[in-house]
Every structure is written in structure tokens, then in C-alpha cells.
Design an enzyme around this catalytic site. Structure first.
Site, PDB file in Angstrom:
ATOM      1  N   SER A 160      36.363  38.472  24.940  1.00  0.00           N
ATOM      2  CA  SER A 160      36.862  40.098  25.182  1.00  0.00           C
ATOM      3  C   SER A 160      37.604  40.420  23.798  1.00  0.00           C
ATOM      4  O   SER A 160      37.034  40.012  22.569  1.00  0.00           O
ATOM      5  CB  SER A 160      37.541  40.147  26.362  1.00  0.00           C
ATOM      6  OG  SER A 160      37.812  41.799  26.429  1.00  0.00           O
ATOM      7  N   HIS A 187      32.702  41.232  25.891  1.00  0.00           N
ATOM      8  CA  HIS A 187      32.856  42.496  26.399  1.00  0.00           C
ATOM      9  C   HIS A 187      32.753  43.651  25.320  1.00  0.00           C
ATOM     10  O   HIS A 187      33.662  43.675  24.233  1.00  0.00           O
ATOM     11  CB  HIS A 187      34.608  42.859  26.790  1.00  0.00           C
ATOM     12  CG  HIS A 187      34.643  41.979  28.125  1.00  0.00           C
ATOM     13  ND1 HIS A 187      35.981  41.511  28.696  1.00  0.00           N
ATOM     14  CD2 HIS A 187      33.788  41.449  29.174  1.00  0.00           C
ATOM     15  CE1 HIS A 187      35.795  40.856  29.714  1.00  0.00           C
ATOM     16  NE2 HIS A 187      34.425  40.851  30.177  1.00  0.00           N
ATOM     17  N   ASP A 280      39.171  38.389  33.338  1.00  0.00           N
ATOM     18  CA  ASP A 280      37.773  38.133  33.462  1.00  0.00           C
ATOM     19  C   ASP A 280      37.378  36.816  33.157  1.00  0.00           C
ATOM     20  O   ASP A 280      37.579  36.435  31.987  1.00  0.00           O
ATOM     21  CB  ASP A 280      36.950  39.360  32.753  1.00  0.00           C
ATOM     22  CG  ASP A 280      35.401  39.268  33.260  1.00  0.00           C
ATOM     23  OD1 ASP A 280      35.169  38.661  34.380  1.00  0.00           O
ATOM     24  OD2 ASP A 280      34.619  39.665  32.817  1.00  0.00           O
TER      25      ASP A 280
END
Length: 336
Positions: A160, A187, A280
């Protein structure tokens, strides 16, 4: 949630201000017209979120992002009118800590803004990550039966905030003869996915492409999640996409992908969780480790944001905690 705007164009500032004003709970913290002003204002009054333009006089959004994340870190969303043509700059700024990117809403003659819904959706996602909205329930992929077949070594990577630069560093160390298949969930908004894959392709000797529906993995190639739906592995060991679960903070979700791989891929491989805000991928990495995979979390010193890998370490999901520079040599050694 207090939101700051950094943009040198008056009409863009007004469009952003109007979008923020439409949502209860969002408050305009301050406005800066160049990166240097933003750095100074952020030090004096750090907001929850900054809407950062890329191209500005005095100091651009890339350098402003770098300085803010080093001196007074906060969530940064890149908002620019030229997303496709500025893809390299977008990924560079994300390497310094920007969370995501979106097109600047356009203020029409009637006073209505076009593109405001997309911006609000991004802001809502970031609000969840920084604890400014209710948490969502977690999701578990139901177990399904797998079909045995000859499989290449598989490396799955989730990333991310700061991920683009970390991924480039890792992939750049893989030789052209590397025979593992690599799948990446970064992401990033779907509109940037093609540019992101093209940019990554320029950083490595291995071919990089977007993962398509019913995509079959091959050795020596890299696939990148390419839509806002979740990338998953099917029981027949091909890649595909699903819109469920919808209650994830990120689309695509690293957890959803990792869990589907742990369920269906018969041969233990290597799972890697890189820098990023939130959690996540941590639970998914834990499931990979339980399934016999060698799991790696990026260490704090080399992470732009030590969020996702920190949670993974705390869960005991990572066999190794490594600097970004040590990850590729470990993969090469274990994939032989």
C-alpha cells in the site's frame, strides 16, 4: 475529519472546497497554494487529510509529500487533473507516503462539480483507515477444493503506502532467468493500474502485465491486480476478480487475495507484505503461513508506513521480518 487543500489553481480549490462541504463531518482545515506553503502550514496545524496537487510553483506535490511525511506525517491523497500523463510522478509521491490518487473534480458553469463522487469515495476509504469512521467487519474466504497440477514457484505480494518504490526495488533484483510467478496487489485506483503495470515493467527484467479474468500463471512473469474488484485465485488455479466482499476498506483487498491463494494453491510459496497504512494483508499472510508458506513482512526501518507489516508481525504471520533490500535475495534463494 479535518481536510486541507493544496492547489495553486483557484478554480480547483473551489471545486475541492465544495466537495468537502457536501459531507457532514468534513471540515476545511486550511488552504495552501504551493508545496512550500503546505509544508509550513502542516507543521503548524497538521490536518487529518491533505488533498495534494502534483504540479505547483515553488515546490511540487512530490517534494511536499516527502517533507510532510518526514516532518509532520498525515494522510495524503493526490488530486490532479492529469492522472495518466503524470503516472510516474504519482508513483514517486506514493513512494514517499501518499496513500492514493484521484482526478480533480471539475467545477461547471452551473456550479456543480463533476467527479466529486469519486473524490468522496476515496476520502471515505482513507477516513476508515485513520479511524475517522466506523470499522468494517472482516471477511473470510470459504474453503474450496483444489485440483492438483504441476505448478511454478509462486510469490504473492501485497503493498500500500510506499509500495511502488518498494516493489520496484524488489523486482529490479530478480534476474531475467527467474522462474517464479509473481502476483502483486497494490492499493491503487483502477485508473492508474495500466500505468502502474507499465511503470513496473520498466523497473525489472521480468515482463509485467495486468491480471485478467481466467489468467493462468506462468513462470518468470509478473501480474498486477488491475481493477477495483478483488483479485482472487479460483479453484482451477487461474486468477479472476470478484466484487465480494464489498465491506473491505480497500478494493482490491490483499487479505481477500492471500486467503484465496492459501485455499487453492497446492504448493507452498512465498508471501510478502510490504509497507502500508492499516492492516490489510496481515490476516491473509497469517493464513498463508498456516498453509506452510514462507512469509515475509517488511521491517519498520525500510517501511514508509509501518502499519500493515507491523500488524502482521504482531499476529505472528511473518516467518521473516526483512528490509526491502533483503527480500529479493531471500526469494531467489527459496524459489530455486
Amino acid at each position: 475529519m479535518r481536510v486541507a487543500i493544496v492547489n495553486d489553481l483557484v478554480i480547483a480549490v473551489e471545486a475541492l472546497r465544495r466537495v468537502i462541504a457536501t459531507t457532514p463531518g468534513y471540515e476545511l482545515a486550511w488552504i495552501a497554494h504551493d508545496g512550500a506553503e503546505a509544508v509550513a502550514k502542516c507543521q503548524a496545524d497538521t490536518p487529518d487529510l491533505i488533498l495534494m496537487d502534483l504540479l505547483m510553483p515553488v515546490m511540487d506535490g512530490i517534494e511536499a509529500t516527502r517533507r510532510i511525511m518526514a516532518q509532520s506525517p498525515c494522510a495524503i491523497l493526490l488530486v490532479t487533473a492529469s492522472v495518466n500523463s503524470l503516472a510516474p510522478q504519482v508513483f514517486e509521491a506514493m513512494g514517499y507516503g501518499a496513500l492514493d490518487a484521484v482526478r480533480t473534480p471539475v467545477l461547471g458553469l452551473s456550479g456543480q462539480t463533476d467527479g466529486g463522487a469519486g473524490l468522496l469515495a476515496k476520502i471515505a476509504t482513507i477516513a476508515k483507515l485513520i479511524g475517522k469512521s466506523p470499522r468494517q467487519r472482516s471477511y473470510s474466504t470459504p474453503p474450496l477444493k483444489s485440483h492438483p497440477q504441476l505448478l511454478p514457484p509462486l510469490i504473492v505480494i501485497g503493498a500500500s503506502t510506499g509500495g511502488p518504490q518498494a516493489l520496484a526495488k524488489i523486482l529490479s533484483q530478480f534476474p531475467a532467468t527467474f522462474r517464479a510467478a509473481v502476483v502483486i496487489v497494490q492499493h491503487v485506483d483502477a485508473q492508474f493500474a495500466p500505468s502502474f503495470a507499465h511503470w513496473l515493467d520498466s523497473q525489472t527484467l521480468l515482463p509485467v502485465q495486468l491480471a485478467g479474468s481466467n489468467c493462468k500463471l506462468e513462470p518468470g512473469k509478473v501480474w498486477v491486480a488491475g481493477t477495483d474488484h478483488h483479485l482472487v485465485m479460483h479453484p482451477d488455479l487461474t486468477l479472476g476478480y470478484t466484487s465480494e466482499p464489498q465491506n473491505c476498506s480497500y478494493h482490491p483487498s490483499i487479505d481477500v487475495f492471500f486467503k484465496s491463494v492459501a485455499t487453492h494453491w497446492l504448493q507452498p510459496g512465498i508471501g510478502i507484505l510490504l509497507t502500508g497504512m492499516g492492516k490489510d494483508g496481515a490476516a491473509g499472510l497469517a493464513k498463508l503461513r498456516t498453509a506452510g508458506w514462507h512469509t515475509i513482512a517488511q521491517d519498520q526501518a525500510s517501511s514508509i508506513v509501518y502499519g500493515m507489516p507491523k500488524v502482521a508481525a504482531e499476529l505472528g504471520a511473518a516467518v521473516d521480518i526483512l528490509s526491502v533490500g533483503a527480500i529479493a535475495p531471500t526469494c531467489i534463494k527459496r524459489a530455486r
